[in-house]
Design a protein around this motif. Structure first.
Motif, PDB file in Angstrom:
ATOM      1  N   LYS A  45       0.815  -1.221   0.000  1.00 40.49           N
ATOM      2  CA  LYS A  45       0.000   0.000   0.000  1.00 40.49           C
ATOM      3  C   LYS A  45       0.847   1.270   0.000  1.00 40.49           C
ATOM      4  N   SER A  46       1.870   1.325   0.868  1.00 41.63           N
ATOM      5  CA  SER A  46       2.706   2.538   0.927  1.00 41.63           C
ATOM      6  C   SER A  46       3.471   2.747  -0.372  1.00 41.63           C
ATOM      7  N   THR A  47       3.970   1.640  -0.929  1.00 43.23           N
ATOM      8  CA  THR A  47       4.660   1.730  -2.209  1.00 43.23           C
ATOM      9  C   THR A  47       3.718   2.293  -3.267  1.00 43.23           C
ATOM     10  N   LEU A  48       2.492   1.782  -3.274  1.00 40.36           N
ATOM     11  CA  LEU A  48       1.497   2.261  -4.233  1.00 40.36           C
ATOM     12  C   LEU A  48       1.214   3.746  -4.002  1.00 40.36           C
ATOM     13  N   LEU A  49       1.085   4.145  -2.736  1.00 37.89           N
ATOM     14  CA  LEU A  49       0.837   5.555  -2.429  1.00 37.89           C
ATOM     15  C   LEU A  49       1.964   6.444  -2.957  1.00 37.89           C
ATOM     16  N   HIS A  50       3.206   6.007  -2.727  1.00 40.89           N
ATOM     17  CA  HIS A  50       4.345   6.803  -3.196  1.00 40.89           C
ATOM     18  C   HIS A  50       4.304   6.966  -4.707  1.00 40.89           C
ATOM     19  N   THR A  54       3.510  10.383  -7.018  1.00 44.27           N
ATOM     20  CA  THR A  54       4.714  10.728  -7.796  1.00 44.27           C
ATOM     21  C   THR A  54       5.907  11.024  -6.897  1.00 44.27           C
ATOM     22  N   LEU A  55       5.879  10.506  -5.668  1.00 43.93           N
ATOM     23  CA  LEU A  55       7.035  10.645  -4.783  1.00 43.93           C
ATOM     24  C   LEU A  55       8.095   9.618  -5.151  1.00 43.93           C
ATOM     25  N   ASP A  56       7.671   8.600  -5.888  1.00 36.44           N
ATOM     26  CA  ASP A  56       8.583   7.561  -6.344  1.00 36.44           C
ATOM     27  C   ASP A  56       8.138   7.146  -7.749  1.00 36.44           C
ATOM     28  N   GLY A  87      -3.115  16.604  -3.616  1.00 36.51           N
ATOM     29  CA  GLY A  87      -3.123  17.050  -2.219  1.00 36.51           C
ATOM     30  C   GLY A  87      -2.853  15.856  -1.322  1.00 36.51           C
ATOM     31  N   PHE A  88      -1.920  16.012  -0.372  1.00 35.05           N
ATOM     32  CA  PHE A  88      -1.554  14.891   0.507  1.00 35.05           C
ATOM     33  C   PHE A  88      -2.119  15.079   1.920  1.00 35.05           C
ATOM     34  N   VAL A  89      -2.620  13.990   2.464  1.00 35.09           N
ATOM     35  CA  VAL A  89      -3.008  13.948   3.876  1.00 35.09           C
ATOM     36  C   VAL A  89      -2.334  12.730   4.492  1.00 35.09           C
ATOM     37  N   PHE A  90      -1.604  12.931   5.604  1.00 37.75           N
ATOM     38  CA  PHE A  90      -0.905  11.820   6.257  1.00 37.75           C
ATOM     39  C   PHE A  90      -1.426  11.628   7.673  1.00 37.75           C
ATOM     40  N   GLN A  91      -1.109  10.495   8.253  1.00 37.61           N
ATOM     41  CA  GLN A  91      -1.618  10.287   9.606  1.00 37.61           C
ATOM     42  C   GLN A  91      -0.956  11.220  10.606  1.00 37.61           C
TER      43      GLN A  91
HETATM   44  P1  ADP Z   1       4.075   5.780   5.935  1.00 37.92           P
HETATM   45  O1  ADP Z   1       2.750   5.624   5.250  1.00 37.92           O
HETATM   46  O2  ADP Z   1       5.127   4.817   5.426  1.00 37.92           O
HETATM   47  O3  ADP Z   1       3.986   5.839   7.429  1.00 37.92           O
HETATM   48  P2  ADP Z   1       4.075   8.693   5.768  1.00 37.92           P
HETATM   49  O4  ADP Z   1       2.595   8.689   5.753  1.00 37.92           O
HETATM   50  O5  ADP Z   1       4.773   9.244   6.944  1.00 37.92           O
HETATM   51  O6  ADP Z   1       4.655   7.213   5.475  1.00 37.92           O
HETATM   52  O7  ADP Z   1       4.614   9.476   4.509  1.00 37.92           O
HETATM   53  C1  ADP Z   1       4.597   8.913   3.234  1.00 37.92           C
HETATM   54  C2  ADP Z   1       5.719   9.547   2.409  1.00 37.92           C
HETATM   55  O8  ADP Z   1       5.390  10.884   2.004  1.00 37.92           O
HETATM   56  C3  ADP Z   1       7.035   9.632   3.158  1.00 37.92           C
HETATM   57  O9  ADP Z   1       8.070   9.240   2.291  1.00 37.92           O
HETATM   58  C4  ADP Z   1       7.179  11.096   3.506  1.00 37.92           C
HETATM   59  O10 ADP Z   1       8.528  11.502   3.497  1.00 37.92           O
HETATM   60  C5  ADP Z   1       6.446  11.770   2.377  1.00 37.92           C
HETATM   61  N1  ADP Z   1       5.827  13.028   2.820  1.00 37.92           N
HETATM   62  C6  ADP Z   1       5.461  13.326   4.072  1.00 37.92           C
HETATM   63  N2  ADP Z   1       4.912  14.536   4.126  1.00 37.92           N
HETATM   64  C7  ADP Z   1       4.901  15.026   2.880  1.00 37.92           C
HETATM   65  C8  ADP Z   1       4.424  16.234   2.294  1.00 37.92           C
HETATM   66  N3  ADP Z   1       3.846  17.195   3.012  1.00 37.92           N
HETATM   67  N4  ADP Z   1       4.552  16.400   0.965  1.00 37.92           N
HETATM   68  C9  ADP Z   1       5.117  15.440   0.226  1.00 37.92           C
HETATM   69  N5  ADP Z   1       5.602  14.276   0.725  1.00 37.92           N
HETATM   70  C10 ADP Z   1       5.489  14.063   2.029  1.00 37.92           C
END
Ligand code: ADP
Ligand code: ADP
Length: 231
Positions: A45-50, A54-56, A87-91
């Motif tokens: 899943k994380s690989t797919l997200l990246h 376009t982070l990878d 647009g990115f949203v992370f935990q």
């Molecule tokens: P994981 O799902 O493995 O826990 P994260 O959710 O912390 O990873 O982040 C996913 C990836 O996106 C990481 O490689 C992180 O460096 C990158 N990242 C985090 N914040 C941003 C951001 N604001 N913009 C772009 N990339 C980001």
């Protein structure tokens, strides 16, 4: 209109031995969809997200974002496409404590060419959309976890990107707060946002109209697909 197209995407890490994180993943996402990606830890899943973000770049296969083949772009143009279209949203929220909620959201427009006044106006509107119109001048640290995630969501949607990618957006929240965040994502989707959300919470995923299930680097089920050729 397809905002996202993946065609036979693979991702292999290393060579001794190689780790096949993605093994021929193909799907398309149309504008206005709400999709969840589910699967066990280590499934890809994380690989797919990246790759979606376009982070990878993939090892093989094609990724098109908003019609553009990302392989054809230099890193610099790719960064511009990402800023404009995703647009990115992370935990972990990733908010700056050194400035206000309003400025955090306005930062989502830094690459769009809008002036400071316009950025602040649009940020204020986005905060109203996520229910935090009265918190614009607060520092993020003064807000609850659920409110902080709303700020992060406002920042992700303020530029009206083609795609919003959310990686475990409820991962740091208790279940009630998490449910409210999912409800907000549903509301934004009803307002036109295209949202792709990674989650390992089956209950949250069950509420989304389309679910892609990942296992061992493959999509093994697509709840919206009419047929399952090639699976
Ligand atoms: P994981 O799902 O493995 O826990 P994260 O959710 O912390 O990873 O982040 C996913 C990836 O996106 C990481 O490689 C992180 O460096 C990158 N990242 C985090 N914040 C941003 C951001 N604001 N913009 C772009 N990339 C980001
Ligand atoms: P998930 O997000 O579903 O937990 P990941 O995409 O993080 O899955 O991982 C898929 C597979 O790829 C796992 O076997 C993981 O160990 C491997 N992997 C992920 N990132 C790397 C990396 N940078 N180098 C080597 N292997 C990796």
């Amino acid at each position: 209109r397809n905002v996202l197209e993946l065609d036979r995407v693979t991702k292999t890490y290393g060579s001794q031995p190689p780790v096949h994180a993605l093994r021929g993943v193909s799907f398309t996402v149309r504008s206005g969809e709400l999709v969840s990606i589910v699967g066990p830890s280590g499934s890809g899943k994380s690989t797919l997200l990246h790759i979606l973000g376009t982070l990878d770049r993939p090892s093989e296969g094609t990724v098109r974002i908003d019609g553009e083949d990302v392989a054809a772009l230099t890193d610099r143009r790719l960064a511009a496409l990402r800023a404009r279209s995703i647009g990115f949203v992370f935990q972990q929220f990733f908010l700056s404590e050194h400035t206000t909620v309003l400025e955090n959201v306005a930062d989502g427009l830094l690459y769009g060419g809008a002036g400071r006044t316009e950025r602040r106006e649009r940020a204020a509107e986005a905060l109203v959309r996520v229910g935090l119109g009265d918190r614009a001048d607060f520092r993020p640290g003064k807000l609850s976890g659920g409110q902080r995630q709303r700020v992060a969501i406002a920042r992700a949607v303020v530029g009206r990107p083609a795609i919003v990618l959310a990686d475990e957006p409820t991962g740091n929240l208790d279940s009630r707060t998490g449910a409210a965040i999912i409800e907000l994502l549903h509301e934004l989707n009803a307002g036109g946002a295209t949202i792709i959300m990674i989650t390992h919470d089956g209950g949250l995923a069950a509420q989304t109209p389309r679910r892609l299930q990942v296992l061992d680097g493959r999509i093994v089920a697509d709840s919206a697909a009419r047929s399952m050729e090639g699976v």
